[in-house]
Design a protein around this motif. Sequence first.
Motif, PDB file in Angstrom:
ATOM      1  N   ARG A 175     -31.588 -41.037  10.279  1.00  0.00           N
ATOM      2  CA  ARG A 175     -30.939 -39.913   9.591  1.00  0.00           C
ATOM      3  C   ARG A 175     -29.568 -40.302   9.052  1.00  0.00           C
ATOM      4  NH1 ARG A 175     -31.308 -34.568  13.157  1.00  0.00           N
ATOM      5  NH2 ARG A 175     -30.054 -33.824  11.379  1.00  0.00           N
ATOM      6  N   TYR A 176     -28.842 -41.168   9.784  1.00  0.00           N
ATOM      7  CA  TYR A 176     -27.513 -41.606   9.352  1.00  0.00           C
ATOM      8  C   TYR A 176     -27.353 -43.089   9.652  1.00  0.00           C
ATOM      9  CZ  TYR A 176     -26.395 -36.652   9.015  1.00  0.00           C
ATOM     10  OH  TYR A 176     -26.400 -35.313   8.671  1.00  0.00           O
ATOM     11  N   LEU A 177     -26.448 -43.717   8.913  1.00  0.00           N
ATOM     12  CA  LEU A 177     -26.132 -45.128   9.117  1.00  0.00           C
ATOM     13  C   LEU A 177     -24.627 -45.270   9.263  1.00  0.00           C
ATOM     14  CD1 LEU A 177     -26.766 -48.205   9.068  1.00  0.00           C
ATOM     15  CD2 LEU A 177     -26.604 -48.078   6.569  1.00  0.00           C
ATOM     16  N   VAL A 178     -24.201 -45.960  10.325  1.00  0.00           N
ATOM     17  CA  VAL A 178     -22.780 -46.236  10.538  1.00  0.00           C
ATOM     18  C   VAL A 178     -22.590 -47.745  10.496  1.00  0.00           C
ATOM     19  CG1 VAL A 178     -20.780 -45.937  12.032  1.00  0.00           C
ATOM     20  CG2 VAL A 178     -22.567 -44.182  11.988  1.00  0.00           C
ATOM     21  N   GLY A 179     -21.803 -48.225   9.537  1.00  0.00           N
ATOM     22  CA  GLY A 179     -21.534 -49.650   9.401  1.00  0.00           C
ATOM     23  C   GLY A 179     -20.306 -50.052  10.197  1.00  0.00           C
ATOM     24  N   CYS A 180     -20.519 -50.823  11.244  1.00  0.00           N
ATOM     25  CA  CYS A 180     -19.430 -51.407  12.032  1.00  0.00           C
ATOM     26  C   CYS A 180     -19.549 -52.926  11.905  1.00  0.00           C
ATOM     27  CB  CYS A 180     -19.513 -50.974  13.489  1.00  0.00           C
ATOM     28  SG  CYS A 180     -19.544 -49.190  13.730  1.00  0.00           S
ATOM     29  N   ASP A 181     -19.756 -53.389  10.676  1.00  0.00           N
ATOM     30  CA  ASP A 181     -20.140 -54.776  10.431  1.00  0.00           C
ATOM     31  C   ASP A 181     -19.019 -55.611   9.815  1.00  0.00           C
ATOM     32  OD1 ASP A 181     -20.485 -53.083   8.248  1.00  0.00           O
ATOM     33  OD2 ASP A 181     -22.121 -54.224   7.379  1.00  0.00           O
ATOM     34  N   GLY A 182     -17.784 -55.286  10.172  1.00  0.00           N
ATOM     35  CA  GLY A 182     -16.676 -56.179   9.884  1.00  0.00           C
ATOM     36  C   GLY A 182     -16.078 -56.083   8.497  1.00  0.00           C
ATOM     37  N   ALA A 183     -15.082 -56.930   8.279  1.00  0.00           N
ATOM     38  CA  ALA A 183     -14.294 -56.869   7.046  1.00  0.00           C
ATOM     39  C   ALA A 183     -15.122 -57.105   5.800  1.00  0.00           C
ATOM     40  CB  ALA A 183     -13.161 -57.895   7.130  1.00  0.00           C
ATOM     41  N   HIS A 184     -16.179 -57.906   5.901  1.00  0.00           N
ATOM     42  CA  HIS A 184     -17.034 -58.202   4.746  1.00  0.00           C
ATOM     43  C   HIS A 184     -18.284 -57.320   4.755  1.00  0.00           C
ATOM     44  CE1 HIS A 184     -14.469 -61.627   3.902  1.00  0.00           C
ATOM     45  NE2 HIS A 184     -14.604 -62.011   5.160  1.00  0.00           N
ATOM     46  N   SER A 185     -18.139 -56.119   5.265  1.00  0.00           N
ATOM     47  CA  SER A 185     -19.225 -55.186   5.528  1.00  0.00           C
ATOM     48  C   SER A 185     -20.247 -55.063   4.392  1.00  0.00           C
ATOM     49  CB  SER A 185     -18.635 -53.801   5.814  1.00  0.00           C
ATOM     50  OG  SER A 185     -19.629 -52.809   5.842  1.00  0.00           O
ATOM     51  N   LEU A 186     -21.495 -55.393   4.698  1.00  0.00           N
ATOM     52  CA  LEU A 186     -22.596 -55.152   3.773  1.00  0.00           C
ATOM     53  C   LEU A 186     -22.804 -53.656   3.573  1.00  0.00           C
ATOM     54  CD1 LEU A 186     -25.168 -56.175   2.204  1.00  0.00           C
ATOM     55  CD2 LEU A 186     -26.393 -55.887   4.370  1.00  0.00           C
ATOM     56  N   MET A 212     -29.165 -49.112  18.091  1.00  0.00           N
ATOM     57  CA  MET A 212     -28.072 -49.955  17.620  1.00  0.00           C
ATOM     58  C   MET A 212     -28.631 -51.323  17.231  1.00  0.00           C
ATOM     59  SD  MET A 212     -24.741 -51.303  19.715  1.00  0.00           S
ATOM     60  CE  MET A 212     -24.098 -52.938  19.370  1.00  0.00           C
ATOM     61  N   VAL A 213     -28.286 -51.785  16.037  1.00  0.00           N
ATOM     62  CA  VAL A 213     -28.746 -53.070  15.537  1.00  0.00           C
ATOM     63  C   VAL A 213     -27.572 -54.038  15.534  1.00  0.00           C
ATOM     64  CG1 VAL A 213     -29.695 -54.293  13.547  1.00  0.00           C
ATOM     65  CG2 VAL A 213     -30.524 -52.009  14.119  1.00  0.00           C
ATOM     66  N   GLU A 214     -27.752 -55.206  16.124  1.00  0.00           N
ATOM     67  CA  GLU A 214     -26.699 -56.217  16.237  1.00  0.00           C
ATOM     68  C   GLU A 214     -27.238 -57.568  15.757  1.00  0.00           C
ATOM     69  OE1 GLU A 214     -23.928 -58.553  16.401  1.00  0.00           O
ATOM     70  OE2 GLU A 214     -23.285 -56.593  17.173  1.00  0.00           O
ATOM     71  N   ARG A 215     -26.553 -58.171  14.803  1.00  0.00           N
ATOM     72  CA  ARG A 215     -27.005 -59.438  14.234  1.00  0.00           C
ATOM     73  C   ARG A 215     -26.992 -60.567  15.256  1.00  0.00           C
ATOM     74  NH1 ARG A 215     -24.140 -63.580  12.193  1.00  0.00           N
ATOM     75  NH2 ARG A 215     -22.226 -62.347  12.296  1.00  0.00           N
ATOM     76  N   LEU A 216     -25.975 -60.610  16.129  1.00  0.00           N
ATOM     77  CA  LEU A 216     -25.865 -61.699  17.097  1.00  0.00           C
ATOM     78  C   LEU A 216     -26.943 -61.573  18.175  1.00  0.00           C
ATOM     79  CD1 LEU A 216     -21.990 -61.834  17.623  1.00  0.00           C
ATOM     80  CD2 LEU A 216     -23.390 -63.300  16.155  1.00  0.00           C
ATOM     81  N   PHE A 236     -21.642 -44.092   6.807  1.00  0.00           N
ATOM     82  CA  PHE A 236     -20.255 -44.086   7.262  1.00  0.00           C
ATOM     83  C   PHE A 236     -19.825 -45.522   7.560  1.00  0.00           C
ATOM     84  CE2 PHE A 236     -22.224 -40.124   8.379  1.00  0.00           C
ATOM     85  CZ  PHE A 236     -21.263 -39.151   8.141  1.00  0.00           C
ATOM     86  N   VAL A 237     -18.517 -45.754   7.528  1.00  0.00           N
ATOM     87  CA  VAL A 237     -17.963 -47.039   7.960  1.00  0.00           C
ATOM     88  C   VAL A 237     -16.928 -46.780   9.051  1.00  0.00           C
ATOM     89  CG1 VAL A 237     -18.383 -48.334   5.844  1.00  0.00           C
ATOM     90  CG2 VAL A 237     -16.280 -46.976   6.063  1.00  0.00           C
ATOM     91  N   ALA A 238     -16.788 -47.764   9.958  1.00  0.00           N
ATOM     92  CA  ALA A 238     -15.846 -47.644  11.066  1.00  0.00           C
ATOM     93  C   ALA A 238     -15.355 -49.028  11.446  1.00  0.00           C
ATOM     94  CB  ALA A 238     -16.500 -46.961  12.272  1.00  0.00           C
ATOM     95  N   GLY A 239     -14.233 -49.067  12.169  1.00  0.00           N
ATOM     96  CA  GLY A 239     -13.696 -50.350  12.614  1.00  0.00           C
ATOM     97  C   GLY A 239     -13.273 -51.225  11.451  1.00  0.00           C
ATOM     98  N   ASP A 240     -13.485 -52.541  11.581  1.00  0.00           N
ATOM     99  CA  ASP A 240     -13.046 -53.471  10.543  1.00  0.00           C
ATOM    100  C   ASP A 240     -13.773 -53.260   9.229  1.00  0.00           C
ATOM    101  OD1 ASP A 240     -11.326 -54.558  12.363  1.00  0.00           O
ATOM    102  OD2 ASP A 240     -12.434 -56.425  12.665  1.00  0.00           O
ATOM    103  N   ALA A 241     -14.916 -52.610   9.237  1.00  0.00           N
ATOM    104  CA  ALA A 241     -15.586 -52.280   7.980  1.00  0.00           C
ATOM    105  C   ALA A 241     -14.799 -51.245   7.194  1.00  0.00           C
ATOM    106  CB  ALA A 241     -16.995 -51.763   8.253  1.00  0.00           C
ATOM    107  N   ALA A 242     -13.932 -50.508   7.888  1.00  0.00           N
ATOM    108  CA  ALA A 242     -13.142 -49.457   7.241  1.00  0.00           C
ATOM    109  C   ALA A 242     -11.693 -49.853   7.013  1.00  0.00           C
ATOM    110  CB  ALA A 242     -13.182 -48.179   8.082  1.00  0.00           C
TER     111      ALA A 242
END
Length: 457
Positions: free
Chosen positions: A114-125, A1-5, A262-268
């Motif tokens: 193998r897969y990427l899941v973006g949970c990186d918020g409303a302005h999701s990169l 899991m990668v977290e910017r903060l 994939f996208v999830a949470g506020d990214a979706a």
Amino acid sequence: MVERLPRRSDQPKANGIVGQVVRLLHQRGLSDQDVPVPVFMFGAMTLDLVELDANPLYAMGIKQPALEELFETRALELGVEIRRGHELTGFTQDADGVSLELTGPEGPYRLRTRYLVGCDGAHSLVRKRAGIGFPGVSSADIVSRTAHVTVPGAVISTERAEMEVPGVGTFGLYAWHRTERGAYAMLPVAPGVLTVGATEWDAPAPGEDVPMTIEELSESLARVYGKKVPLGPPVGPGPHMLRRLDGRETRVAANYRAGRVFVAGDAAHVHSAMGAPGLNLGLQDAVNLAWKLAAELRGWAPPWLLDTYDAERRPAALRVAMHTQAQLALSAPGPAVTALRELFGELLGDEATRRRIAALMAGSDLPYPMSAPPHPLLGRFLAELPAGPAARARPMLLDATGGLRVRHGRVDVVRSEGPDCVLVRPDGYVAWAGSTPDKSLEQALETWFCESLEMPA
């Protein structure tokens, strides 16, 4: 899991979770709160659930920093590597995986997954780089202001959910209240400290570069309530909330999957916070996708399984987008809305209406599409499950016959005293139910888990 903060945020955000995911967290052993709420709100109107049989609306009182700590502790126990202070800057995907470009404390580097899941918020990169659209609507005429404050001279009674301010009036706590000029809410968060919010339509708003102040909130609250309410700075250690939100965005991703991304949470999905549906919706995204990715990584997932994530979760987000917009409309000022609220208040007198809205708010009103024979439980979340397999997020076959066995061990067979056998996915949703195990159960086991019944010789 990668977290910017670099560390968990201590900024004040949500104060709890409302919805079906509360029961799922109870299943997983992450919450001891498993009691439905007797009263809630819908569009700043009281939703009385006291007399409702099988009330589906549950709540868990926990501040978001504590919730994040709870999840991080469980993730570490399960062996998850959490890379804090690492930021995704780009990626490319091909038929076999995703190549990530990241920046960490020691500089840029690349990572293959193998897969990427973006949970990186409303302005999701992740969403933007994957080419996933984000259609929806904007409401630019709404301004909300929220802050942690003190109210000098106030007498607060949490038992009566009231606050008396001498010379001003009595305020109800823990709920939004609508007036002909807007809406406001007051929530005690610490001794002598409240979260106070005021929302206005067609109201003056300074530019984004103008810092929000308590005096600005006080003036907004005075316009909404009709009287000046004395507000002071909060006491005690922070961080303290001081927030202005111009406009509202209601958007749902055009699709939740683009190849291996994939996208999830506020990214979706983004929407109004009315009814507090955000954490319920986003956490259920994660639970839905997680077991399907695990099945894929372990090599036994059917080829179409990951596509069901979009088919099951995107409709849920559209429901939340709909009801939060409806609640925002019911909270708006004006005589036409007042008339609508009078009519809606009459409808809330009907038990069927209250039940329907409670299920809508819980996120339990929309069953997942299943191909098995019809049954009242099919496609629904099953809250009452044996603790062991549920806590381990294992699929289960609740066996009312006492004689069922499975061949590959991917499904836990648990003796049940119920009248029916029930096949339950790891996310708690029912994939098959019936009084007599037959070919349709065999088909459901093969469909979801590439599993089969072991027939006696």
